[in-house]
Design a protein around this motif. Structure first.
Motif, short mmCIF file in Angstrom:
data_model
loop_
_atom_site.label_atom_id
_atom_site.label_comp_id
_atom_site.label_asym_id
_atom_site.label_seq_id
_atom_site.Cartn_x
_atom_site.Cartn_y
_atom_site.Cartn_z
N ASP A 21 40.84 3.94 -6.38
CA ASP A 21 42.25 3.69 -6.06
C ASP A 21 43.12 4.93 -6.28
OD1 ASP A 21 41.78 1.04 -5.39
OD2 ASP A 21 42.07 0.34 -7.46
N ASP A 22 42.54 5.97 -6.85
CA ASP A 22 43.30 7.16 -7.24
C ASP A 22 43.10 8.30 -6.24
OD1 ASP A 22 44.02 5.82 -9.70
OD2 ASP A 22 41.97 6.28 -10.39
N ALA A 57 47.48 8.20 -10.09
CA ALA A 57 47.22 6.77 -10.00
C ALA A 57 48.39 6.08 -9.31
CB ALA A 57 47.02 6.19 -11.40
N THR A 62 44.06 6.28 -14.89
CA THR A 62 43.22 6.29 -13.68
C THR A 62 42.00 5.41 -13.87
OG1 THR A 62 42.13 8.29 -14.52
CG2 THR A 62 43.96 8.59 -12.97
N GLY A 63 41.32 5.17 -12.76
CA GLY A 63 40.16 4.29 -12.76
C GLY A 63 38.86 5.01 -13.05
N TYR A 96 45.15 14.19 -11.09
CA TYR A 96 44.66 12.86 -10.72
C TYR A 96 45.86 11.91 -10.71
CZ TYR A 96 40.03 14.77 -11.68
OH TYR A 96 38.88 15.53 -11.66
N THR A 131 50.86 9.09 -13.28
CA THR A 131 51.30 8.05 -12.36
C THR A 131 52.05 8.69 -11.20
OG1 THR A 131 53.30 7.83 -13.66
CG2 THR A 131 51.47 6.35 -14.20
N ALA A 166 46.08 13.62 -15.69
CA ALA A 166 46.12 12.36 -14.95
C ALA A 166 47.51 11.78 -15.12
CB ALA A 166 45.06 11.40 -15.47
#
Length: 348
Positions: free
Chosen positions: A333-334, A298, A180-181, A296, A164, A162
């Motif tokens: 949101d990801d 974000a 991440t969410g 993943y 950014t 995960a």
């Protein structure tokens, strides 16, 4: 008299039933899920069987065991996987079918094993009519992970991280929870549960003390749990969370990843979910042992030194490791990017 089209239709119908039977067997472990249907010369179902796991009767023998002696003479055996040709904990299924007097054998996919393959040739040598490839695509899909591991002699390797938008996996101070969410994290746990094993390096064990379990939104353990694997030369602390996992951790040095993967395959591990950290992900990527990337992303920026991947030994753009996107999914949101290599740099 039965026409060719009628026989092909009957073969396909029986194979679909054999596929249903195969799915009753265990989805994990060294052995494949296999189903078998035995048809009379008139096309009626005489018996059905499936493999229930290592050390139990194979599907063909399971089906034959439900018949009286001589009842299979002249029959057709429809099997999802080529009957085996070796003696392990059980005898060769090809021999069992010949001894039972089966006249015809239909199977979907050839057995890729070094020791277990060759059943079709043995059957033909004994005068049995053999048809291969019936519903091969459907059976290949069902046996996907097992066939990959058997053919490659290693598990399928899925590397996940995960990050950014600027490919950072942690802030400058090392904090990373949570990039991440919740939707992305739930997806990770679902994929953990689907894998046979989950791997991290000892650096991640010391830094984060992960449990390496698959959990639901409430933090409860899911029914299916991957086997925890830790790569590295440092000893894992006795009080590490990984020692409280439902499965006993597998500890490997990581000095020879190809050999380590072969060892995992011998243990019945068909898929390995590599979670961390950057050192381990980089090692798998550099050796060309990655079959799928799960990234993943974000919508955030962190900057700093904590990149998702370290030095791969690439000095020019022409040597870039190339992937193709297999899927792009929105998770809250990801975004999840699923990518497969177009080539394996390590030649694997």
């Amino acid at each position: 008299m039965t026409t060719v089209d009628e026989r092909l239709g009957a073969d396909a119908a029986a194979m679909r039933r054999a596929l249903e039977l195969a799915e009753l067997g265990p989805a994990r472990g060294v052995n494949p899920r296999v189903g078998c249907v035995i048809l009379s010369p008139a096309g009626d179902v005489l018996a059905e069987g499936w493999h229930r796991g290592a050390g139990t009767a194979h599907a063909e023998v399971d089906a034959l065991s439900k018949l009286e002696p001589g009842a299979a003479r002249g029959a057709t055996a429809v099997v999802t996987l080529e009957p085996c040709n070796h003696t392990g904990r059980t005898g060769p299924c090809a021999v069992a079918l010949v001894d039972a007097g089966v006249r015809r054998v239909v199977y979907a996919v050839a057995d890729p094993g070094d020791h277990s393959s060759g059943g079709a040739a043995r059957l033909r040598a004994a005068g049995v009519d053999v048809t291969a490839g019936v519903l091969a695509g459907e059976v290949e899909a069902m046996l996907d992970d097992w066939l990959f591991a058997a053919r490659s002699r290693r598990p399928r390797v899925i590397v996940k991280w995960a990050a950014t938008l600027d490919a950072r996996t942690a802030a400058t101070d090392g904090t990373s929870q949570w990039i991440t969410g919740p939707a992305a994290r739930a997806d990770v746990h679902r994929r953990r549960a689907a894998a046979d094993a989950i791997a991290v390096g000892t650096g991640t064990v010391f830094a984060d003390d992960p449990s390496l379990t698959a959990r639901d939104d409430g933090g409860h353990l899911l029914d299916e749990q991957p086997v925890p694997v830790v790569f590295g030369r440092r000893a894992v602390p006795a009080d590490a969370a990984v020692h409280r996992h439902p499965h006993t951790p597998v500890l490997l040095t990581g000095e020879d990843l190809a050999a380590d993967l072969e060892e995992l395959q011998r243990r019945g591990i068909r898929s390995l979910f590599v979670e961390g950290g950057p050192t381990l992900a980089t090692a798998f990527l550099a050796t060309g042992l990655v079959d799928e990337l799960l990234v993943y992303v974000a919508p955030a920026l962190l900057g700093g030194p904590h990149l998702a991947v370290g030095d791969l030994g690439i000095s020019t753009i022409a040597d870039a490791h190339r992937f193709r996107f297999a899927a792009v999914e929105r998770l809250g949101d990801d975004v999840l990017l699923v990518a497969h290599p177009t080539t394996h740099p390590g030649g694997n």
